[in-house]
Enzyme design. Structure first.
Site, PDB file in Angstrom:
ATOM      1  N   GLY A  90       0.819  -1.185   0.000  1.00  0.00           N
ATOM      2  CA  GLY A  90       0.000   0.000   0.000  1.00  0.00           C
ATOM      3  C   GLY A  90       0.864   1.250   0.000  1.00  0.00           C
ATOM      4  N   GLY A  91       0.212   2.410  -0.076  1.00  0.00           N
ATOM      5  CA  GLY A  91       0.919   3.674  -0.007  1.00  0.00           C
ATOM      6  C   GLY A  91       1.428   4.159  -1.352  1.00  0.00           C
ATOM      7  N   ALA A 161       8.566   6.030   7.618  1.00  0.00           N
ATOM      8  CA  ALA A 161       7.480   5.746   6.682  1.00  0.00           C
ATOM      9  C   ALA A 161       7.037   4.293   6.829  1.00  0.00           C
ATOM     10  CB  ALA A 161       7.936   6.006   5.243  1.00  0.00           C
ATOM     11  N   CYS A 192       5.916  10.136  -0.403  1.00  0.00           N
ATOM     12  CA  CYS A 192       4.594   9.624  -0.029  1.00  0.00           C
ATOM     13  C   CYS A 192       3.465  10.454  -0.612  1.00  0.00           C
ATOM     14  CB  CYS A 192       4.456   9.540   1.499  1.00  0.00           C
ATOM     15  SG  CYS A 192       5.696   8.467   2.259  1.00  0.00           S
TER      16      CYS A 192
END
Length: 257
Positions: A90-91, A161, A192
């Site tokens: 994800g991300g 992160a 991000c």
């Protein structure tokens, strides 16, 4: 009409029954990202097959990794020679490089533990590491990772992160904690996907060199405690800051598959 200021949020008491902690910590040293990703998949299969939970610790040569929500506009126009790799977590896009401790917890989530609880526990572990070293951090609801509050002319800035995947009930990918990483790499892209905040490191905040080796025993201790699924007192959050283009909902960074 005079405005009222809500009282500060009290720490949340999070309670779960104990199951099993991370029992194997595997230090991979400095390893190419693709080789480490292959190793993750091998270790993941072992845990899915009934093996013990484990934590891989590694430093990577410079590389940009792009999660499933990465937009083309967020990619670096000049990579500085670092490879850009699409990954199945994800991300959004992030950077890995020397001076950054990357951790891949490969753990089976108990039935009562939701993905978001797992993410919060990893964040809490990294908050504890920063606190032990003298850096005050917390979560920013709406934005994953570990952050320092804005102040003294500096914006909010991320020091760790997170980006995960959960497959067949077992976690993959994980976290990156900036110890003494060269922050110049972050000037080449939108970390991000968040353009209104900064990135920092333990060394930059403390004004001294903080090598990765100094963070390793702290990371191990805090993760082993929090991934034993016992109760813990959650650090109070900072003010919510939704990611650009997203509402105030706290995103879940992974999903069971």
């Amino acid at each position: 009409m005079a405005s009222t200021v809500p009282p500060p949020r009290r720490p949340e008491r999070v309670i779960h029954r104990r199951t099993v902690a991370v029992v194997d910590v595997i230090d991979l040293g400095i390893l190419d990202y693709r080789a480490a990703w292959d190793r993750q998949r091998e270790e993941h299969e072992e845990v899915v097959s009934g093996g013990p939970d484990r934590l891989l610790l590694v430093e990577h040569p410079p590389v940009y990794t792009c999660g499933k929500r990465t937009d083309a506009s967020e990619l670096p126009t000049d990579t500085g020679g670092a490879e850009v790799i699409d990954v199945d977590r994800g991300g959004k896009i992030t950077f890995h490089g020397p001076g950054q401790l990357v951790g891949y917890p490969i753990v089976r989530l108990p039935d009562h533990v939701k993905v978001v609880d797992y993410v919060r526990r990893v964040e809490e572990a990294l908050i504890g590491v920063c606190r032990d070293l003298g850096v005050t951090t917390a979560r920013v609801p709406g934005r994953s990772g570990v952050w320092l509050r804005a102040g003294e002319g500096r914006p909010e800035r991320k020091i760790a992160a997170l980006g995960i995947r959960v497959s067949r009930g077992v976690t993959m990918h994980g976290f990156a904690l900036n110890a003494d990483v060269d922050l110049g790499w972050y000037d080449r892209f939108v970390p991000c996907g968040i353009a209104d905040a900064g990135v920092t490191s333990l060394s930059a905040e403390l004004g001294r060199d903080v090598p990765v080796a100094e963070t390793v025993p702290l990371v191990r201790r805090h993760l082993e405690r929090l991934l034993a699924w016992t109760s813990y007192d959650a650090t109070p959050d900072y003010e919510p800051r939704p990611e650009p283009g997203r509402g105030p909902r706290v995103p879940v960074l992974g999903a069971r598959s």
